[in-house]
Write a protein that holds these residues in place. Structure first.
Motif, mmCIF file in Angstrom:
data_model
loop_
_atom_site.group_PDB
_atom_site.id
_atom_site.type_symbol
_atom_site.label_atom_id
_atom_site.label_comp_id
_atom_site.label_asym_id
_atom_site.label_seq_id
_atom_site.Cartn_x
_atom_site.Cartn_y
_atom_site.Cartn_z
ATOM 1 N N GLN A 170 -4.350 7.622 6.926
ATOM 2 C CA GLN A 170 -3.766 6.567 7.765
ATOM 3 C C GLN A 170 -3.840 5.315 6.900
ATOM 4 O O GLN A 170 -4.924 4.810 6.617
ATOM 5 C CB GLN A 170 -4.588 6.406 9.052
ATOM 6 N N PRO A 171 -2.701 4.796 6.388
ATOM 7 C CA PRO A 171 -2.733 3.745 5.370
ATOM 8 C C PRO A 171 -3.575 2.523 5.713
ATOM 9 O O PRO A 171 -4.122 1.875 4.813
ATOM 10 C CB PRO A 171 -1.256 3.363 5.212
ATOM 11 N N MET A 172 -3.708 2.199 6.997
ATOM 12 C CA MET A 172 -4.475 1.020 7.351
ATOM 13 C C MET A 172 -5.982 1.226 7.186
ATOM 14 O O MET A 172 -6.757 0.287 7.354
ATOM 15 C CB MET A 172 -4.159 0.579 8.787
ATOM 16 N N HIS A 173 -6.402 2.426 6.851
ATOM 17 C CA HIS A 173 -7.794 2.682 6.483
ATOM 18 C C HIS A 173 -7.979 2.616 4.972
ATOM 19 O O HIS A 173 -9.105 2.731 4.486
ATOM 20 C CB HIS A 173 -8.236 4.051 6.996
ATOM 21 N N ALA A 174 -6.867 2.460 4.240
ATOM 22 C CA ALA A 174 -6.926 2.487 2.781
ATOM 23 C C ALA A 174 -6.522 1.175 2.136
ATOM 24 O O ALA A 174 -6.739 0.978 0.939
ATOM 25 C CB ALA A 174 -6.021 3.607 2.251
ATOM 26 N N GLY A 175 -5.928 0.261 2.901
ATOM 27 C CA GLY A 175 -5.494 -1.024 2.363
ATOM 28 C C GLY A 175 -5.831 -2.152 3.308
ATOM 29 O O GLY A 175 -5.923 -1.956 4.524
ATOM 30 N N ASP A 176 -6.002 -3.346 2.753
ATOM 31 C CA ASP A 176 -6.493 -4.484 3.545
ATOM 32 C C ASP A 176 -5.979 -5.774 2.933
ATOM 33 O O ASP A 176 -5.696 -5.844 1.729
ATOM 34 C CB ASP A 176 -8.027 -4.454 3.545
ATOM 35 N N HIS A 177 -5.854 -6.800 3.771
ATOM 36 C CA HIS A 177 -5.481 -8.133 3.282
ATOM 37 C C HIS A 177 -6.419 -9.162 3.902
ATOM 38 O O HIS A 177 -5.983 -10.179 4.452
ATOM 39 C CB HIS A 177 -4.024 -8.439 3.630
ATOM 40 N N GLY A 178 -7.723 -8.871 3.845
ATOM 41 C CA GLY A 178 -8.707 -9.769 4.425
ATOM 42 C C GLY A 178 -8.615 -9.833 5.933
ATOM 43 O O GLY A 178 -9.005 -10.837 6.547
ATOM 44 N N ASP A 179 -8.123 -8.757 6.570
ATOM 45 C CA ASP A 179 -7.881 -8.775 8.017
ATOM 46 C C ASP A 179 -8.393 -7.508 8.691
ATOM 47 O O ASP A 179 -7.841 -7.069 9.695
ATOM 48 C CB ASP A 179 -6.386 -8.948 8.294
ATOM 49 N N LEU A 180 -9.429 -6.895 8.108
ATOM 50 C CA LEU A 180 -10.009 -5.669 8.663
ATOM 51 C C LEU A 180 -8.955 -4.571 8.793
ATOM 52 O O LEU A 180 -8.826 -3.920 9.826
ATOM 53 C CB LEU A 180 -10.686 -5.928 10.020
#
Length: 299
Positions: free
Chosen positions: A151-161
Motif C-alpha cells: 500500500q504505497p502510503m505505507h512506503a512514502g511520506d512527505h512529513g505528513d504521516l
C-alpha cells in the motif's frame, strides 16, 4: 455503492484520523493473502496450514489465525491489546521522504520499519530452530507486513504521516477522510472488486512470465517501487505537485482519477501476494532461504 464501501465511508467519516500504523483495512490485506495462497507451492500451503494450527499459542483468542486471511489482519487486530504488542507500532510502515533520494537507512533505524520486519520474519520462518509460538507470530506478521508495504502510503511520506495529515475528499465522501485512508479503504475496495474481482480474478490476469518477474528482486527493490508510486500516483494524482506544501482548498479525488488509479491499485495487491508467496516458498521450502542470508560455503 457496496455495503462494504458504505461501511468504510461511514467509518472514515466518524472515526478520528488514522495513525500511520493503521493498515490497509481488512479487504486489502485479505486479498494479498488470498493471492499468495493461490500462488504459493502446494508444499508451502501445507506448511503454512501446519504453522497456523499453532495459533492458540499466541494467546489472542479475539484475534484468531486459523486461516491465512485471518493471519493477514492479526497484526492490526491485536493493537487494542495495548502493551502486549505496542512494540510493533512502527513496524507497519516506513516514512521515506518522497521528495528526497530514496533511502531506507534513517526510516529503518534499529529495524523499526516494515521492510526490515519483513526480512526478520522471513528469517524466523526459515530457521528450523525457531520455537513454534515465535514461528506462528512471524508468519502472521509477515503476511500482514507484505500487505502493508504494497500500500504505497505505507512506503512514502512527505512529513505528513504517510498522507494521514493530508485532508481530502473521496468523491463526495469527506468527513475525516485523508489521503492515507482513501488508499487504505475505498480505493482498495473499488480496485479489488472491479471485475474480475477477488484474489482469483486478480491473479488470473497475470501471465506466468509476468508473475516470475514480479517475484524477482529484493525487499529493498520492492520498497523503492512502492515509494515511487506513493510519489507519482498517490500524492501527484491528488495534489498535482507531490512536493508542494499543503494549502488552499481541500483536494478531492475525482471519479475519473479513481478510474485511472484502479489498474495500478490492483497491480499493487497482486504484486504483494506474489511476492509474499515467494518469501514463503523460500523460507518454508527445503533450502530454508531468507532475504539477505547467504548459504554457508561448502567445506
Amino acid at each position: 455503492m457496496s455495503n462494504r464501501l458504505r461501511a468504510a465511508a461511514l467509518a472514515a467519516a466518524l472515526l478520528p484520523l488514522a495513525s500511520p500504523a493503521e493498515a490497509y483495512w481488512e479487504y486489502g490485506h485479505e486479498s494479498v493473502a488470498g493471492v499468495a495462497w493461490l500462488q504459493m507451492k502446494p508444499a508451502t500451503r501445507a506448511a503454512v496450514a501446519r504453522i497456523l494450527k499453532d495459533g492458540a499459542l499466541l494467546e489472542t483468542p479475539t484475534c484468531p489465525v486459523r486461516t491465512i486471511e485471518q493471519a493477514s489482519v492479526w497484526a492490526d487486530c491485536v493493537k487494542p491489546l495495548g502493551d502486549r504488542f505496542s512494540y510493533a507500532y512502527s513496524w507497519h510502515y516506513q516514512n521515506v521522504d518522497i521528495c528526497r533520494p530514496f533511502d531506507l537507512k534513517s526510516p529503518c533505524k534499529d529495524g523499526n520499519c516494515v521492510s526490515a520486519q519483513i526480512e526478520r520474519d522471513a528469517r524466523l520462518l526459515a530457521d528450523p530452530a525457531t520455537p513454534r509460538r515465535e514461528k506462528v507470530m512471524a508468519l502472521a506478521f509477515l503476511v500482514h507486513f507484505v500487505g502493508d508495504l504494497h500500500q504505497p502510503m505505507h512506503a512514502g511520506d512527505h512529513g505528513d504521516l504517510g498522507g494521514n495529515k493530508v485532508a481530502a475528499n473521496y468523491g463526495y465522501i469527506g468527513g475525516r477522510m485523508n489521503l492515507h485512508s482513501i488508499w487504505d479503504g475505498p480505493l482498495a475496495e473499488r480496485a479489488i472488486s472491479t471485475p474480475p474481482g477477488g484474489p482469483a480474478g486478480l491473479l488470473a490476469a497475470v501471465s506466468p512470465e509476468r508473475r516470475a518477474a514480479i517475484a524477482a528482486g529484493s525487499v529493498t527493490d520492492w520498497s523503492r517501487e512502492m515509494w515511487e508510486r506513493a510519489r507519482t500516483l498517490a500524492y501527484q494524482t491528488l495534489l498535482g505537485d507531490p512536493c508542494a506544501k499543503e494549502g488552499g482548498a481541500r483536494p478531492t479525488l475525482s471519479e475519473a482519477q479513481t478510474q485511472a488509479l484502479i489498474p495500478q491499485v490492483r497491480e499493487d495487491i497482486v504484486e504483494g501476494g506474489i511476492r509474499l508467496a515467494r518469501l514463503l516458498d523460500d523460507a518454508l521450502g527445503p533450502d530454508h532461504k531468507a532475504p539477505g542470508q547467504k548459504k554457508p560455503s561448502a567445506s
